[in-house]
Design a protein around this motif. Structure first.
Motif, PDB file in Angstrom:
ATOM      1  N   UNK A 135       0.836  -1.192   0.000  1.00  0.00           N
ATOM      2  CA  UNK A 135       0.000   0.000   0.000  1.00  0.00           C
ATOM      3  C   UNK A 135       0.871   1.241   0.000  1.00  0.00           C
ATOM      4  N   UNK A 136       1.332   1.644   1.178  1.00  0.00           N
ATOM      5  CA  UNK A 136       2.299   2.747   1.254  1.00  0.00           C
ATOM      6  C   UNK A 136       3.043   2.696   2.575  1.00  0.00           C
ATOM      7  N   UNK A 137       4.269   3.117   2.534  1.00  0.00           N
ATOM      8  CA  UNK A 137       5.062   3.420   3.719  1.00  0.00           C
ATOM      9  C   UNK A 137       5.772   4.730   3.421  1.00  0.00           C
ATOM     10  N   UNK A 138       5.427   5.782   4.156  1.00  0.00           N
ATOM     11  CA  UNK A 138       6.011   7.105   3.930  1.00  0.00           C
ATOM     12  C   UNK A 138       7.018   7.417   5.043  1.00  0.00           C
ATOM     13  N   UNK A 139       8.116   8.087   4.676  1.00  0.00           N
ATOM     14  CA  UNK A 139       9.094   8.504   5.686  1.00  0.00           C
ATOM     15  C   UNK A 139       9.339  10.014   5.669  1.00  0.00           C
ATOM     16  N   UNK A 140       8.733  10.715   4.700  1.00  0.00           N
ATOM     17  CA  UNK A 140       8.881  12.176   4.640  1.00  0.00           C
ATOM     18  C   UNK A 140       7.792  12.752   3.749  1.00  0.00           C
ATOM     19  N   UNK A 141       7.263  13.916   4.172  1.00  0.00           N
ATOM     20  CA  UNK A 141       6.272  14.615   3.363  1.00  0.00           C
ATOM     21  C   UNK A 141       6.478  16.123   3.465  1.00  0.00           C
ATOM     22  N   UNK A 142       6.085  16.818   2.406  1.00  0.00           N
ATOM     23  CA  UNK A 142       5.905  18.261   2.436  1.00  0.00           C
ATOM     24  C   UNK A 142       4.417  18.503   2.219  1.00  0.00           C
ATOM     25  N   UNK A 143       3.759  19.140   3.190  1.00  0.00           N
ATOM     26  CA  UNK A 143       2.310  19.313   3.117  1.00  0.00           C
ATOM     27  C   UNK A 143       1.930  20.775   3.295  1.00  0.00           C
TER      28      UNK A 143
END
Length: 271
Positions: A135-143
């Motif tokens: 599905x997804x595994x996120x380690x960084x985002x810009x929101x």
């Protein structure tokens, strides 16, 4: 001639005084201090930037801890995720979140507004046996914060294990849908300290320049540079997030994880 030299020197000094100074906010681990208090003291003094699963898994305690890392010869942060016990802050139970962020109560220098250039640097390390979700595994985002598009991250670092293909992707959303702008094999990242430098010009006609390199030999593992929309409609500001955020849709693929992070810095370049 002497008078001309003095005049030039004076003008040079005046120019330097008129130019604003770049501002850098740094967060280094220090195991002698309470982890949550340390993080908040830098990213939002007097407030709370931590999004963790402590409420659904109190027996473990704090889901961000610190320890000494022999390879770096310094203290580092560990972001923990437990497959069977953790949730998304006891609000969603189909995903798990252990993250830190900046937000409205954070120092102005950590919040990106139109026309500003921000440089983000940090280190992270995935375990050599790390398992990502299909599905997804996120380690960084810009929101974004504010506006009708702020639920969709503008930049996301996504790890996936899909049909025996393990990938590390940098994803971008112009509006409300995301697409990969750079993708590579996940395997070279595993068991290694990775250095990240990400430079963003925020705006409707913005840009991003990012490089992820293996620390031990400075090998470039993934990079991307391009002109992109780095803004969201009616946003108040843009902000970074770091940590472990993953879907439980393919729970059987996952295991308990501890992702290491170190040496966060946010620099706002002044014109």
């Amino acid at each position: 001639m002497k008078q001309i030299f003095i005049c030039i020197a004076a003008l040079s000094l005046l120019f330097k005084q008129d130019r604003a100074v770049d501002t850098t906010i740094v967060l280094h681990a220090d195991a002698s201090k309470d982890t949550y208090e340390l993080i908040n003291s830098v990213l939002a003094p007097g407030y709370d930037v931590i999004e963790v699963s402590d409420c659904s898994h109190p027996s473990f305690g704090k889901h961000i801890t610190q320890e000494f890392d022999k390879e770096l010869d310094k203290d580092v942060f560990l972001f923990h995720g437990h497959v069977d016990m953790d949730s998304d802050r006891c609000q969603r139970f189909d995903k798990q979140r252990t993250e830190i962020k900046t937000y409205g109560q954070s120092p102005e220098e950590t919040l990106g507004v139109e026309g500003e250039t921000h440089i983000y640097k940090w280190l992270f390390k995935l375990d050599k046996n790390f398992k990502a979700s299909a599905g997804f595994t996120h380690i960084h985002q810009i929101k974004a914060v504010g506006g009708p598009e702020d639920k969709m991250p503008t930049i996301t670092y996504t790890l996936r294990d899909k049909r025996d293909e393990k990938t590390f992707s940098i994803r971008h959303s112009t509006f409300l849908t995301q697409e990969d702008v750079a993708t590579t094999n996940l395997e070279p990242f595993l068991g290694e300290w990775i250095e990240v430098q990400e430079t963003i010009v925020y705006g409707e006609e913005g840009s991003i320049d990012v490089t992820l390199s293996r620390k031990r030999d400075n090998k470039n593992l993934l990079s991307y540079k391009g002109d992109l929309r780095m803004w969201k409609t009616n946003a108040k500001f843009m902000r970074p997030k770091w940590g472990l955020y993953r879907s439980l849709k393919h729970k059987e693929q996952l295991r308990d994880e501890s992702v290491k992070f170190a040496d966060f810095s946010i620099t706002e370049l002044k014109p």
